[in-house]
Design a protein around this motif. Structure first.
Motif, short mmCIF file in Angstrom:
data_model
loop_
_atom_site.label_atom_id
_atom_site.label_comp_id
_atom_site.label_asym_id
_atom_site.label_seq_id
_atom_site.Cartn_x
_atom_site.Cartn_y
_atom_site.Cartn_z
N LYS A 150 41.58 41.21 46.93
CA LYS A 150 41.03 40.66 48.18
C LYS A 150 40.43 41.78 49.04
O LYS A 150 39.34 41.63 49.58
N GLY A 171 38.63 36.17 38.32
CA GLY A 171 39.09 35.90 39.66
C GLY A 171 40.47 35.27 39.76
O GLY A 171 40.92 34.94 40.85
N LYS A 172 41.17 35.11 38.63
CA LYS A 172 42.49 34.46 38.65
C LYS A 172 43.56 35.40 38.12
O LYS A 172 43.39 36.03 37.08
N THR A 184 35.37 38.77 43.64
CA THR A 184 35.20 37.32 43.62
C THR A 184 35.69 36.73 42.31
O THR A 184 36.15 37.45 41.43
N GLU A 185 35.51 35.42 42.17
CA GLU A 185 35.94 34.73 40.94
C GLU A 185 35.13 35.18 39.73
O GLU A 185 35.47 34.86 38.61
N GLN A 186 34.09 35.94 39.95
CA GLN A 186 33.30 36.50 38.84
C GLN A 186 33.90 37.81 38.33
O GLN A 186 33.51 38.29 37.28
N ASP A 187 34.86 38.38 39.07
CA ASP A 187 35.35 39.72 38.78
C ASP A 187 36.68 39.72 38.02
O ASP A 187 37.46 38.78 38.10
#
Length: 194
Positions: free
Chosen positions: A41, A68-69, A46-49
């Motif tokens: 964060k 991103g998860k 982001t969710e792309q990373d």
């Protein structure tokens, strides 16, 4: 296990009570996964990373974020790299301390190098450099194994000490950012150095 909590405990009632009291969702997470989420964060990813975060302290562990998860795994042991071994003759110890953790423990560093990080002077520079190289070798093997298991490429190694800072590579899908120290903090590349 390394800190002595081995019994199963259901934290759901505690989380539910805190959730009611504060009016928001409450989650419990282990220290390394929580730190991984914080770094993710803080860096504005982001969710792309993707990101891997490694800690060395009481034990050795990592948090893994893909797409991103945060990845916990089926048994909540994803990222438990302290159990990685780099020897065929290694047996898993009965005390639950894994091979990598046993090699990077404070007692092992003192045994090998006479290095005690908590001592007032931190030891002489030659001893500290030997210990740092030893730790770096084990962590490099761990990172390479994590990369292979996650089927991701590292963007690039950090520059050598004193070398000019390289131009950033263009982002490609599947690359894992490599953060490195540069005196005044951690940097991803020159464009977003903080």
């Amino acid at each position: 296990p390394i800190i002595g909590i081995e019994d199963h405990y259901d934290f759901a009632p505690c989380c539910a009570q805190l959730s009611r009291q504060f009016g928001c969702a409450v989650y419990l997470e282990n220290d390394v996964n929580a730190a991984t989420l914080g770094e993710f964060k803080e860096r504005g990813l982001t969710e792309q990373d993707d990101m891997a975060y490694i800690t060395v302290g009481t034990g050795v562990g990592s948090g893994i974020i893909l797409g991103g998860k945060l990845r916990r795994g089926r048994h909540n042991t994803a990222g438990e790299i302290g159990s990685m071994t780099f020897r065929l003759d290694c047996e898993y110890p009965q005390d639950g301390v894994g091979y990598l953790e046993s090699q990077l423990s404070l007692s092992r560093l003192e045994e090998l190098f006479g290095y005690r990080p908590q001592s007032e002077d931190g030891g002489n520079i030659a001893t500290r450099l030997q210990a740092a190289e030893y730790i770096a070798d084990y962590l490099a093997l761990s990172i390479l194994n994590m990369r292979a298991a996650a089927d991701r490429r590292l963007k690039r190694p950090p520059p050598a000490a004193g070398a000019p800072f390289p131009e950033p590579y263009p982002d490609r899908p599947g690359d894992i950012p490599v953060f490195h120290g540069k005196g005044d903090g951690l940097h991803r590349d020159r464009a977003d150095a903080r």
